[in-house]
Write a protein that holds these residues in place. Structure first.
Motif, short mmCIF file in Angstrom:
data_model
loop_
_atom_site.label_atom_id
_atom_site.label_comp_id
_atom_site.label_asym_id
_atom_site.label_seq_id
_atom_site.Cartn_x
_atom_site.Cartn_y
_atom_site.Cartn_z
N ALA A 326 0.83 -1.20 0.00
CA ALA A 326 0.00 0.00 0.00
C ALA A 326 0.87 1.26 0.00
CB ALA A 326 -0.92 0.00 1.22
N GLY A 327 1.94 1.25 0.81
CA GLY A 327 2.84 2.39 0.83
C GLY A 327 3.59 2.56 -0.48
N LEU A 328 4.05 1.43 -1.04
CA LEU A 328 4.80 1.49 -2.29
C LEU A 328 3.94 1.90 -3.47
CD1 LEU A 328 7.17 -1.61 -1.96
CD2 LEU A 328 7.78 0.81 -1.78
N SER A 329 2.62 1.78 -3.33
CA SER A 329 1.74 2.20 -4.42
C SER A 329 1.83 3.70 -4.68
CB SER A 329 0.29 1.82 -4.10
OG SER A 329 -0.20 2.59 -3.02
N LEU A 330 2.35 4.43 -3.68
CA LEU A 330 2.52 5.87 -3.84
C LEU A 330 3.95 6.28 -4.15
CD1 LEU A 330 0.35 7.10 -0.83
CD2 LEU A 330 -0.36 6.66 -3.17
N ALA A 331 4.84 5.29 -4.26
CA ALA A 331 6.26 5.61 -4.42
C ALA A 331 6.54 6.36 -5.71
CB ALA A 331 7.10 4.34 -4.36
N ALA A 332 5.79 6.03 -6.79
CA ALA A 332 6.03 6.71 -8.06
C ALA A 332 5.76 8.21 -7.96
CB ALA A 332 5.15 6.09 -9.15
N GLY A 333 4.96 8.59 -6.97
CA GLY A 333 4.66 10.01 -6.82
C GLY A 333 5.89 10.86 -6.55
N GLY A 334 6.92 10.29 -5.92
CA GLY A 334 8.14 11.06 -5.71
C GLY A 334 8.77 11.47 -7.03
N GLY A 335 8.77 10.55 -8.00
CA GLY A 335 9.34 10.86 -9.30
C GLY A 335 8.52 11.87 -10.08
N GLY A 391 -1.48 13.35 -9.70
CA GLY A 391 -1.65 14.34 -8.65
C GLY A 391 -0.34 14.89 -8.14
N CYS A 392 0.65 14.02 -7.98
CA CYS A 392 1.97 14.47 -7.53
C CYS A 392 2.65 15.34 -8.57
CB CYS A 392 2.85 13.26 -7.19
SG CYS A 392 2.43 12.46 -5.63
N PHE A 393 2.41 15.06 -9.85
CA PHE A 393 2.95 15.94 -10.90
C PHE A 393 2.39 17.35 -10.74
CE2 PHE A 393 2.58 17.96 -15.06
CZ PHE A 393 3.89 17.87 -15.52
N ALA A 456 5.20 16.32 5.08
CA ALA A 456 4.78 17.21 4.02
C ALA A 456 5.81 17.24 2.91
CB ALA A 456 4.57 18.62 4.57
N GLY A 457 5.76 16.31 2.05
CA GLY A 457 6.69 16.27 0.93
C GLY A 457 6.35 15.10 0.04
N PRO A 458 7.08 14.98 -1.09
CA PRO A 458 6.79 13.91 -2.02
C PRO A 458 6.99 12.54 -1.40
CG PRO A 458 8.26 15.55 -2.96
CD PRO A 458 8.15 15.85 -1.50
N GLY A 459 6.25 11.56 -1.90
CA GLY A 459 6.46 10.18 -1.50
C GLY A 459 6.00 9.88 -0.11
N LEU A 460 4.86 10.43 0.32
CA LEU A 460 4.38 10.21 1.68
C LEU A 460 3.99 8.75 1.89
CD1 LEU A 460 2.17 12.27 3.85
CD2 LEU A 460 1.17 10.18 3.03
N TYR A 461 4.30 8.25 3.08
CA TYR A 461 3.99 6.88 3.42
C TYR A 461 3.13 6.83 4.67
CZ TYR A 461 7.37 5.15 0.11
OH TYR A 461 8.05 4.87 -1.04
N VAL A 462 2.24 5.88 4.73
CA VAL A 462 1.44 5.64 5.91
C VAL A 462 1.51 4.16 6.24
CG1 VAL A 462 -0.86 5.77 6.92
CG2 VAL A 462 -0.12 7.52 5.33
N ARG A 463 1.72 3.86 7.51
CA ARG A 463 1.76 2.47 7.95
C ARG A 463 0.46 2.16 8.69
NH1 ARG A 463 6.54 -0.18 8.55
NH2 ARG A 463 5.90 -1.05 10.54
#
Length: 509
Positions: A326-335, A391-393, A456-463
């Motif tokens: 679930a966390g890694l599903s947002l990892a591309a947002g950093g790029g 959205g991250c773009f 507050a920044g790119p690539g936010l993760y939630v556990r």
């Protein structure tokens, strides 16, 4: 025609008369942020941001283990609120300090405090000592972030500022992907303390590289004729008010009972005059120019981060994904965040910046709204990853652009105060919209979460904890109603859409 190295900080294209051949005009080619004049400074300050990004992703991963070993699970949320509340105060202090004495001292002090806070937390024997370390860290983080903006304002000409801010965004990409994995591995094999005590060692490199360059290019007051007092007592009092008010609101949000209305009311009473005094006049009504820039930063950051905080939880509880996936599903947002920041830095985009910001906020609103689609079982879960990448773009475009416009609209002697206002808008909107979203989520039957974190920044993760298997191997019925997520995402999409209107007002005329 020969390209000459610039002799001062202004490297915009121009002609100069040479001493050897009077009257001969020689074109000076513009330097980039990695040119000889700026190379050490750029690498140094980007390294500082990289360390902050790595800390935000790595330390949060080790935090639940630290809280459990220190018998401090009931105090877990205070480890985050302590950082936030002290950083708000430090942002205002840093703006005052940098405007009156230059950014060198607050930056060096901030980096040192940041490292000291990590060491204090990493060697803590009790949870309260751990929280104290996080508070010291917040002081350091608040000092650093505002001082960095003042460095950019002083040391870089206007046409290079979008590029260095894009580099800041790019420095989040690797930490957002590698940070949690590296932290998890270190925590598992060496222990959580090594995550905290190991990062301060890395502070030596950016200090050695950036501080001499800052001393050469951005030291001293912007206006030597300005008053020599270091502090404006009224603004410091307001800073204490906004810090204490935010802390009381966070405490009230964690308690969620009738008695919590008292600290909530006290927090609001402190926040309202502090916000009015610390943000530019007209911010609340989106006055054109600087007030709208500051307001847009809060609207964009608050709506997106509040929604993003619930995405992995939704994937875990509604679609049965593991917390890691679930966390890694947002990892591309950093790029894509870094890509959006890079796009806004292109010179050809400058005339269209306001229209790009409007379109970006529409893109952010669409991404938040699209996330609710996975509440329908027939919708593939990868829909969230795709929507969040877009959205991250948009966020990369907006966040970097608000920073560029803020520095463009600020006089040199006001860069610190205005940068502090921008960061206050960003941080305060996070806590207010997260509190509102969390209250709505709980009211509609939101399930319990084992440990939640955000930055507050790119690539936010939630556990989050997965639903436990019931007897016989069947999963327990899900206690979280899908509507609890919809009531978070759809209002935040509306807030982001309102940000498109605010973005249309960032131009002064």
């Amino acid at each position: 025609m020969t390209a000459l190295e610039p002799r001062d900080a202004d490297v915009s294209p121009r002609t100069e008369d040479t001493d050897d051949i009077p009257g001969t005009a020689v074109a000076t080619a513009p330097e980039g942020v990695l040119g000889r004049t700026y190379r050490a400074l750029s690498i140094g300050i980007v390294s500082v941001v990289f360390l902050i990004a790595f800390e935000a992703t790595a330390v949060g991963t080790a935090m639940p283990v630290a809280a459990r070993e220190l018998h401090g699970i009931p105090l877990y949320a205070f480890a985050f609120s302590a950082y936030f509340t002290t950083s708000l105060f430090a942002m205002v202090l840093s703006g005052q300090w940098a405007d009156r004495r230059g950014p060198l001292a607050p930056l060096a002090t901030g980096i040192s405090a940041f490292g000291a806070g990590l060491l204090l937390s990493g060697t803590a024997g009790t949870m309260w000592m751990f929280i104290a370390g996080r508070a010291v860290q917040g002081l350091g983080g608040g000092l650093v972030i505002v001082a960095l903006y003042v460095v950019i304002s002083r040391a870089y000409p206007e046409h290079l500022r979008p590029s260095i801010l894009a580099a800041f965004a790019a420095s989040w990409v690797i930490p957002s992907v590698v940070g949690p994995l590296a932290s998890g591995s270190v925590t598992e094999h060496l222990g959580w303390r090594w995550v905290f005590v190991g990062i301060p060692v890395l502070v030596v490199f950016p200090l050695a590289l950036a501080l001499p360059a800052i001393r050469r290019t951005a030291s001293g007051p912007a206006d030597p004729a300005a008053p020599v007092e270091l502090y404006d007592r009224r603004r410091i009092a307001l800073a204490l008010g906004i810090s204490l008010g935010a802390g009381l609101l966070q405490y009230a949000g964690q308690e969620r009972n009738w008695f919590s209305l008292l600290p909530a009311a006290a927090g609001i009473a402190l926040l309202v005059p502090a916000i009015r005094g610390l943000l530019p006049p007209g911010t609340g009504r989106a006055a054109r120019g600087l007030p709208s820039v500051v307001l847009l930063r809060g609207v964009a950051a608050g709506s997106f981060i509040a929604a993003e905080s619930f995405v992995p939880l939704m994937l875990v509880t509604q679609r049965g994904m593991s917390p890691t996936m679930a966390g890694l599903s947002l990892a591309a947002g950093g790029g894509t965040w870094a890509l959006g920041s890079y796009v806004q830095s292109r010179p050809r985009m400058e005339p269209h910046r306001d229209r790009l910001m409007v379109g970006s906020m529409v893109l952010v609103a669409a991404a938040i709204a699209a996330a609710t689609a996975v509440l329908i079982d027939g919708v593939p879960v990868w829909t969230v990853a795709v929507a969040w990448a877009f959205g991250c773009f948009g966020m990369g475009m907006v966040i970097a652009s608000t920073s560029v416009l803020l520095l463009k609209l600020s006089a040199p002697e006001e860069a610190g105060a205005n940068s502090a206002a921008l960061q206050i808008s960003d941080g305060l909107s996070n806590v207010l919209l997260l509190a509102a979203g969390g209250a709505a989520f709980a009211a509609l039957g939101g399930g319990a979460v084992g440990a939640v974190r955000f930055h507050a920044g790119p690539g936010l993760y939630v556990r989050a904890e997965r639903p436990r298997p019931a007897a016989g191997g069947e999963r327990e019925s899900n206690p979280t109603h899908p509507g609890a997520f919809a009531v978070v995402f759809l209002p935040m999409a509306g807030v982001a859409l309102a940000g498109a209107w605010v973005a249309a007002r960032v131009r002064a005329s």
